[in-house]
Scaffold this motif. Structure first.
Motif, PDB file in Angstrom:
ATOM      1  N   LEU A   7       0.841  -1.195   0.000  1.00  0.00           N
ATOM      2  CA  LEU A   7       0.000   0.000   0.000  1.00  0.00           C
ATOM      3  C   LEU A   7       0.877   1.246   0.000  1.00  0.00           C
ATOM      4  N   GLY A   8       0.808   1.985  -1.100  1.00  0.00           N
ATOM      5  CA  GLY A   8       1.598   3.206  -1.229  1.00  0.00           C
ATOM      6  C   GLY A   8       2.794   3.003  -2.126  1.00  0.00           C
ATOM      7  N   ASN A  32      -1.754   2.543  -5.177  1.00  0.00           N
ATOM      8  CA  ASN A  32      -1.382   3.934  -4.942  1.00  0.00           C
ATOM      9  C   ASN A  32      -2.471   4.842  -5.509  1.00  0.00           C
ATOM     10  N   LEU A 103       1.869   3.987   3.315  1.00  0.00           N
ATOM     11  CA  LEU A 103       0.927   4.950   2.763  1.00  0.00           C
ATOM     12  C   LEU A 103       1.414   6.396   2.812  1.00  0.00           C
ATOM     13  N   SER A 256      -0.413   8.236   7.639  1.00  0.00           N
ATOM     14  CA  SER A 256      -1.693   8.298   6.944  1.00  0.00           C
ATOM     15  C   SER A 256      -2.872   8.171   7.904  1.00  0.00           C
TER      16      SER A 256
END
Length: 392
Positions: A7-8, A32, A103, A256
Motif C-alpha cells: 500500500l503506497g 497507490n 501509505l 496516513s
C-alpha cells in the motif's frame, strides 16, 4: 500462490515492490492513489518554482514492469484479522497473505487554531503547485492591490523541509522581483520556529553556515517563537502577529489517516512495530516509512522519518517476507544512517556524511552532491533515462 499487497508507492512502497517483484510463487499488487511516483524530498523545488512536477516524478506502471500488478485507488481501511484491504473505488476488498503498509505522510497541525483553514500544507505535487501559484499570484497582483502583505511569505516551522523551501524561494526571489517590478526592500521571507535551535542533525558550524547563507539573501528566521493561532493574513505567536498573505505549513508530518481509521494503536498515525518491522501478533503485516515508528536502540526514540530510512526499511521488510515464505527465520531491522544533505537552493547546501569519522561539507559543492544522491535513487527506481532527464 502467495498474495503480497503493498500500500503506497512512495520511497518505501516502491522499493518494497522492486525487491519483491518476480518472486516465484507470489503475486505482487501495488496500490497507490496516483499513477505516478514523486520524489517527496523535492516537493519544495516545485513549490518555489525552480523545478516542474515532471522532473521529480515518473510513471509507476512503466517503472515496475509486468511482474507487479498496479491498482490506482485510495485505501480506506485495513482489517488485519480478516487479512483484507478496503479501497475507495474497488468494490471488492483485496485479500493478502502478506501486507506492506507504506501509505506515506500527511501534514501535522498539532491542533493549532486556524492552521488547517488558513495555512497551505506541502505534502504532494498538487499542494506544492498550489503554494507556487498562490504566492506568484500575490506578487503579480501587488501593483493593483498595493498590499505589502502580498510581498510577504511565512513558513511555519524551520525544520529540514522548511529550510530547503526557504533556500529555493531565496534563490528565485530576485528573478520574481525583476519580473513583477517589485520593491525589493518590501519583499520578506519569514520562518517561525518554536525550538531554540535549528537542524539538530547537523553540527553547529554547518547550521551557522545555513542560517548565515539564508540571512544574506533576506530570509528572517525567528526561533523560540511558538505559533498560537493562524488567521487570514497572519500568524500569531505569544507576543506578536506576523503578517503575510502567503502562509505555508511545514511544522511536521504524521502517518496516513488510514492508520487511525483502521483502529491501529499508533501515535501521530505511526505504528510501533516489532524489531522485525512487523505488527505485533501479525507477523505477516509490515509497517514501513512514515507509517511506522522504529526505535533507535541507542536513544530509545523512533528514528526520524527520512527517505533513507524508508528505503532501508522497505528492503528489510521484503527480505523478511521472502524468508518467511521460505520457512526461514526473519531478522530484526538494523539501521546505520549514511548522513544528511540539506539544500539551500539549487546552488548551495550543507552535508554531514557518515564514514570514518564524520565528513562535513558546505557551499556550492553540496548542490552537486545532493544531485548525485537524487539520481542514485532515480536510477534504481525509474531507470537510466529518467536519471539523465533529472541531471540535465
Amino acid at each position: 500462490m502467495k498474495e503480497i499487497v503493498i500500500l503506497g508507492a512512495g520511497y518505501a512502497g516502491l522499493r518494497a515492490a522492486r525487491e519483491l517483484r518476480g518472486l516465484p510463487g507470489a503475486r505482487i499488487t501495488l496500490v497507490n492513489r496516483h499513477a505516478f511516483h514523486y520524489e517527496s524530498t523535492e516537493l519544495h523545488t516545485v513549490a518555489a518554482g525552480t523545478r516542474e512536477p515532471e522532473v521529480i516524478s515518473f510513471d509507476i506502471r512503466q517503472s515496475m514492469g509486468p511482474t507487479v500488478e498496479f491498482k490506482q485507488d485510495s485505501v480506506t481501511r485495513i482489517d488485519p484479522e480478516q487479512k483484507k484491504v478496503f479501497l475507495q473505488a474497488g468494490p471488492v476488498p483485496l485479500s493478502y497473505d502478506y501486507l506492506v503498509v507504506a501509505l506515506g505522510f500527511e501534514s501535522e497541525d498539532f491542533g493549532i487554531d486556524g492552521a488547517r483553514e488558513h495555512a497551505m500544507p506541502l505534502v504532494d505535487i498538487d499542494s506544492a503547485l498550489a503554494v507556487r501559484q498562490h504566492f506568484e499570484a500575490r506578487l503579480a497582483g501587488f501593483k493593483t492591490t498595493r498590499d505589502e502583505n502580498d510581498l510577504r511569505l511565512i513558513v511555519c516551522g524551520a525544520g529540514f523541509t522548511s529550510i530547503e523551501l526557504l533556500g529555493e524561494f531565496a534563490y528565485r526571489m530576485p528573478s520574481l522581483i525583476e519580473l513583477h517590478d517589485l520593491p525589493k526592500d518590501k519583499v520578506q521571507l519569514i520562518a517561525l520556529e518554536s525550538a531554540p535551535k535549528l537542524l539538530p542533525m547537523f553540527d553547529a558550524h554547518l547550521v551557522d553556515y545555513a542560517v548565515g547563507y539564508l540571512a544574506a539573501r533576506g530570509v528572517q528566521i525567528h526561533t523560540s517563537t511558538t505559533i498560537k493561532k493562524v488567521v487570514p493574513g497572519g500568524v500569531m505567536s505569544e507576543d506578536r502577529t506576523f503578517d503575510a498573505n502567503t502562509i505555508i505549513w511545514t511544522t511536521g508530518v504524521r502517518g496516513s489517516h488510514v492508520i487511525a481509521d483502521s483502529g491501529f494503536v499508533a501515535k501521530r498515525n505511526r505504528v510501533n512495530v516489532e524489531p522485525t518491522l512487523a505488527l505485533k501478533d501479525h507477523p505477516e503485516v509490515f509497517f514501513i516509512g512514515d507509517d511506522s515508528a522504529v526505535l533507535d536502540p541507542a536513544g530509545g526514540r523512533p528514528w526520524p522519518t527520512t527517505a533513507q530510512l524508508a528505503i532501508a526499511e522497505a528492503t528489510h521488510a521484503a527480505a523478511n517476507i521472502k524468508a518467511h515464505i521460505a520457512g526461514k527465520p526473519i531478522a530484526d531491522f538494523k539501521f546505520v544512517s549514511k548522513g544528511t544533505v540539506c539544500s539551500l537552493g539549487p546552488s548551495s547546501g550543507i552535508a554531514q556524511l557518515s564514514g570514518r569519522g564524520s565528513m562535513k561539507f558546505e557551499g556550492h559543492g553540496v548542490a552537486f552532491l545532493k544531485k548525485l544522491v537524487e539520481n542514485g535513487s532515480l536510477l534504481e527506481e525509474a531507470g537510466f533515462a529518467k536519471m539523465l532527464d533529472n541531471f540535465s
